[in-house]
Scaffold this motif. Structure first.
Motif, PDB file in Angstrom:
ATOM      1  N   GLY A  10       0.789  -1.219   0.000  1.00  0.00           N
ATOM      2  CA  GLY A  10       0.000   0.000   0.000  1.00  0.00           C
ATOM      3  C   GLY A  10       0.821   1.269   0.000  1.00  0.00           C
ATOM      4  O   GLY A  10       0.284   2.367  -0.144  1.00  0.00           O
ATOM      5  N   GLY A  11       2.144   1.153   0.158  1.00  0.00           N
ATOM      6  CA  GLY A  11       3.008   2.321   0.166  1.00  0.00           C
ATOM      7  C   GLY A  11       3.326   2.799  -1.238  1.00  0.00           C
ATOM      8  O   GLY A  11       2.886   2.212  -2.234  1.00  0.00           O
ATOM      9  N   LEU A  12       4.117   3.864  -1.324  1.00  0.00           N
ATOM     10  CA  LEU A  12       4.444   4.433  -2.632  1.00  0.00           C
ATOM     11  C   LEU A  12       5.101   3.406  -3.538  1.00  0.00           C
ATOM     12  O   LEU A  12       4.620   3.144  -4.648  1.00  0.00           O
ATOM     13  N   VAL A  13       6.192   2.799  -3.090  1.00  0.00           N
ATOM     14  CA  VAL A  13       6.914   1.859  -3.940  1.00  0.00           C
ATOM     15  C   VAL A  13       6.085   0.602  -4.181  1.00  0.00           C
ATOM     16  O   VAL A  13       5.965   0.124  -5.319  1.00  0.00           O
ATOM     17  N   GLY A  14       5.482   0.065  -3.127  1.00  0.00           N
ATOM     18  CA  GLY A  14       4.701  -1.155  -3.272  1.00  0.00           C
ATOM     19  C   GLY A  14       3.520  -1.006  -4.208  1.00  0.00           C
ATOM     20  O   GLY A  14       3.226  -1.912  -5.007  1.00  0.00           O
ATOM     21  N   HIS A  62      10.240  -7.467   0.797  1.00  0.00           N
ATOM     22  CA  HIS A  62       9.855  -6.843   2.070  1.00  0.00           C
ATOM     23  C   HIS A  62      10.057  -5.328   1.986  1.00  0.00           C
ATOM     24  O   HIS A  62      11.167  -4.820   2.160  1.00  0.00           O
ATOM     25  N   LEU A  63       8.955  -4.617   1.713  1.00  0.00           N
ATOM     26  CA  LEU A  63       8.990  -3.158   1.583  1.00  0.00           C
ATOM     27  C   LEU A  63       8.354  -2.446   2.771  1.00  0.00           C
ATOM     28  O   LEU A  63       8.488  -1.228   2.893  1.00  0.00           O
ATOM     29  N   ALA A  64       7.664  -3.166   3.631  1.00  0.00           N
ATOM     30  CA  ALA A  64       6.883  -2.531   4.696  1.00  0.00           C
ATOM     31  C   ALA A  64       7.763  -1.734   5.638  1.00  0.00           C
ATOM     32  O   ALA A  64       8.859  -2.159   6.005  1.00  0.00           O
ATOM     33  N   GLN A  65       7.288  -0.566   6.021  1.00  0.00           N
ATOM     34  CA  GLN A  65       7.928   0.206   7.081  1.00  0.00           C
ATOM     35  C   GLN A  65       6.852   0.942   7.861  1.00  0.00           C
ATOM     36  O   GLN A  65       5.775   1.228   7.335  1.00  0.00           O
ATOM     37  N   SER A  66       7.157   1.259   9.100  1.00  0.00           N
ATOM     38  CA  SER A  66       6.162   1.870   9.972  1.00  0.00           C
ATOM     39  C   SER A  66       5.798   3.277   9.515  1.00  0.00           C
ATOM     40  O   SER A  66       6.670   4.088   9.214  1.00  0.00           O
ATOM     41  N   LYS A  67       4.505   3.558   9.493  1.00  0.00           N
ATOM     42  CA  LYS A  67       4.032   4.908   9.173  1.00  0.00           C
ATOM     43  C   LYS A  67       4.319   5.873  10.314  1.00  0.00           C
ATOM     44  O   LYS A  67       4.241   7.095  10.144  1.00  0.00           O
ATOM     45  N   ASP A  68       4.662   5.336  11.472  1.00  0.00           N
ATOM     46  CA  ASP A  68       4.932   6.163  12.658  1.00  0.00           C
ATOM     47  C   ASP A  68       6.427   6.369  12.882  1.00  0.00           C
ATOM     48  O   ASP A  68       6.865   6.656  13.997  1.00  0.00           O
ATOM     49  N   GLY A 163       7.125  10.328  -6.024  1.00  0.00           N
ATOM     50  CA  GLY A 163       6.231  10.049  -7.139  1.00  0.00           C
ATOM     51  C   GLY A 163       4.775  10.164  -6.746  1.00  0.00           C
ATOM     52  O   GLY A 163       4.433  10.482  -5.599  1.00  0.00           O
ATOM     53  N   LYS A 164       3.919   9.887  -7.693  1.00  0.00           N
ATOM     54  CA  LYS A 164       2.481  10.025  -7.529  1.00  0.00           C
ATOM     55  C   LYS A 164       1.971   9.117  -6.417  1.00  0.00           C
ATOM     56  O   LYS A 164       2.279   7.937  -6.374  1.00  0.00           O
ATOM     57  N   GLY A 165       1.181   9.699  -5.514  1.00  0.00           N
ATOM     58  CA  GLY A 165       0.589   8.931  -4.428  1.00  0.00           C
ATOM     59  C   GLY A 165       1.422   8.904  -3.163  1.00  0.00           C
ATOM     60  O   GLY A 165       1.058   8.216  -2.204  1.00  0.00           O
ATOM     61  N   GLN A 166       2.504   9.670  -3.121  1.00  0.00           N
ATOM     62  CA  GLN A 166       3.363   9.646  -1.939  1.00  0.00           C
ATOM     63  C   GLN A 166       2.723  10.363  -0.763  1.00  0.00           C
ATOM     64  O   GLN A 166       2.022  11.361  -0.927  1.00  0.00           O
ATOM     65  N   ARG A 167       2.982   9.846   0.433  1.00  0.00           N
ATOM     66  CA  ARG A 167       2.473  10.469   1.650  1.00  0.00           C
ATOM     67  C   ARG A 167       3.003  11.887   1.798  1.00  0.00           C
ATOM     68  O   ARG A 167       4.153  12.184   1.457  1.00  0.00           O
ATOM     69  N   LYS A 168       2.172  12.754   2.382  1.00  0.00           N
ATOM     70  CA  LYS A 168       2.517  14.171   2.454  1.00  0.00           C
ATOM     71  C   LYS A 168       3.594  14.505   3.474  1.00  0.00           C
ATOM     72  O   LYS A 168       4.108  15.622   3.484  1.00  0.00           O
ATOM     73  N   ASP A 169       3.951  13.538   4.340  1.00  0.00           N
ATOM     74  CA  ASP A 169       4.985  13.836   5.335  1.00  0.00           C
ATOM     75  C   ASP A 169       6.387  13.458   4.864  1.00  0.00           C
ATOM     76  O   ASP A 169       7.349  13.561   5.620  1.00  0.00           O
ATOM     77  N   MET A 170       6.519  13.037   3.606  1.00  0.00           N
ATOM     78  CA  MET A 170       7.830  12.708   3.051  1.00  0.00           C
ATOM     79  C   MET A 170       8.470  13.948   2.428  1.00  0.00           C
ATOM     80  O   MET A 170       7.817  14.973   2.239  1.00  0.00           O
ATOM     81  N   LEU A 171       9.763  13.859   2.096  1.00  0.00           N
ATOM     82  CA  LEU A 171      10.546  15.042   1.735  1.00  0.00           C
ATOM     83  C   LEU A 171       9.949  15.862   0.603  1.00  0.00           C
ATOM     84  O   LEU A 171       9.659  17.056   0.773  1.00  0.00           O
ATOM     85  N   ILE A 172       9.766  15.263  -0.555  1.00  0.00           N
ATOM     86  CA  ILE A 172       9.325  16.039  -1.722  1.00  0.00           C
ATOM     87  C   ILE A 172       7.917  16.606  -1.520  1.00  0.00           C
ATOM     88  O   ILE A 172       7.693  17.800  -1.785  1.00  0.00           O
ATOM     89  N   PRO A 173       6.944  15.824  -1.025  1.00  0.00           N
ATOM     90  CA  PRO A 173       5.627  16.412  -0.752  1.00  0.00           C
ATOM     91  C   PRO A 173       5.674  17.561   0.249  1.00  0.00           C
ATOM     92  O   PRO A 173       4.949  18.552   0.103  1.00  0.00           O
ATOM     93  N   ARG A 174       6.537  17.450   1.270  1.00  0.00           N
ATOM     94  CA  ARG A 174       6.651  18.539   2.242  1.00  0.00           C
ATOM     95  C   ARG A 174       7.214  19.802   1.595  1.00  0.00           C
ATOM     96  O   ARG A 174       6.777  20.919   1.894  1.00  0.00           O
ATOM     97  N   LEU A 175       8.184  19.626   0.691  1.00  0.00           N
ATOM     98  CA  LEU A 175       8.721  20.786  -0.017  1.00  0.00           C
ATOM     99  C   LEU A 175       7.647  21.457  -0.863  1.00  0.00           C
ATOM    100  O   LEU A 175       7.535  22.688  -0.893  1.00  0.00           O
ATOM    101  N   VAL A 200       9.815   6.998  -8.614  1.00  0.00           N
ATOM    102  CA  VAL A 200       9.315   5.679  -8.222  1.00  0.00           C
ATOM    103  C   VAL A 200       9.324   4.694  -9.382  1.00  0.00           C
ATOM    104  O   VAL A 200       9.517   3.492  -9.181  1.00  0.00           O
ATOM    105  N   SER A 201       9.160   5.174 -10.610  1.00  0.00           N
ATOM    106  CA  SER A 201       9.168   4.260 -11.758  1.00  0.00           C
ATOM    107  C   SER A 201      10.535   3.617 -11.943  1.00  0.00           C
ATOM    108  O   SER A 201      10.638   2.429 -12.294  1.00  0.00           O
TER     109      SER A 201
END
Length: 282
Positions: A10-14, A62-68, A163-175, A200-201
């Protein structure tokens, strides 16, 4: 056709990788919520049993990482369970059930910072400023190193994937949000740190290509161009037609640049430059 277990779908890369490998392989995903027939519901932050997993897998990605991961120390146990304990349980399961290949998404941040680019032979030395999240990634790499002579283990160190669909708390979306809202951006020195961000592609093409590797490897996954933070911000500002506002800090900029030699020779050569790649996110 391989039978692949994919965590973090469900993450960006996955989310970008799943349709790419689903065309050629049988893919079973893990998520904390049941969302399809080929999905196993497991919350890695809680106790879980490997008996829930199929015993006839060829590959685990194994791509999972904690959202927290930023919420230390409040969510320290949850973050460790997702980022590290799940790695141990999955690689142990893989070894005991005859899984051929284990692919793990690590982080470039474990290198630290330097004026020179990092390649995979760089010694990874724990530093207190690394922080808890990167410490959990380094712990996972140490665990996997011990299994790499017993099972094919591929550790991919990702550099600033966007890339498209990335969470807003990551670097590029925050910028993007900061520029849009007129928030001043802090730069170390005149131009800020230099990085090579990865679209991401390019990242998912590299992960797919790693399915065909033989033996255990550590490979950087990074973008094709070196950009200062100021250059990145100016590209974003031009696209959204907002003038970035800067605060310059009188401190030396320490860069985080990944060598792409191994990526280009063993997997795929990254193609997407930032000026084009950022458009789908904007």
């Amino acid at each position: 056709m391989r039978k692949i277990l994919l965590t973090g779908a469900g993450g960006l890369v996955g989310s970008h990788l799943l349709p790419l490998i689903n065309e050629e392989h049988e893919v079973i995903t893990i998520s904390s919520k049941k969302n399809s027939n080929n999905n196993i519901q497991i919350d890695f932050s809680k106790e879980w049993d490997t008996d829930l997993l199929p015993k006839d897998l060829d590959t685990i990605i194994h791509l999972a990482q904690s959202k927290d991961f930023r919420d230390f120390p409040n969510k320290a146990v949850d973050v460790f369970n997702v980022n590290t304990m799940s790695t141990l349980k999955l690689i142990d399961f893989a070894y005991k059930t005859g899984v051929k290949t284990f692919i793990f998404a690590s982080s470039a941040g474990i290198y630290g910072n330097s004026d020179v680019e990092f390649d995979e032979s760089t010694d990874i030395i724990y530093k207190s400023e690394m922080g808890f999240y990167l410490g959990t990634k380094q712990c996972s790499e140490i665990i996997l190193d011990n299994y790499s002579s017993l099972i094919q283990v591929i550790q991919l160190r990702l550099f600033f994937v966007y890339g498209k669909g990335q969470r807003k708390d990551m670097l590029i979306p925050r910028l993007v949000d900061n520029i849009q809202n007129g928030i001043h951006l802090h730069l170390q020195g005149a131009s800020g740190i230099t990085i090579n961000p990865t679209h991401v592609s390019d990242a998912v093409k590299a992960i797919k290509a790693s399915l065909d590797l033989s033996g255990s490897h550590k490979i950087n996954i990074a973008g094709p161009e070196l950009l200062t933070m100021k250059e990145i911000v100016e590209v974003i500002g031009n696209l959204i037609q907002k003038q970035p506002q800067f605060i310059l800090e009188e401190k030396e900029a320490k860069n985080l640049i990944g060598s792409i030699t191994n990526m280009s020779e063993k997997l795929v050569k990254p193609q997407v430059k930032f000026k084009e790649g950022i458009k789908d996110f904007i």
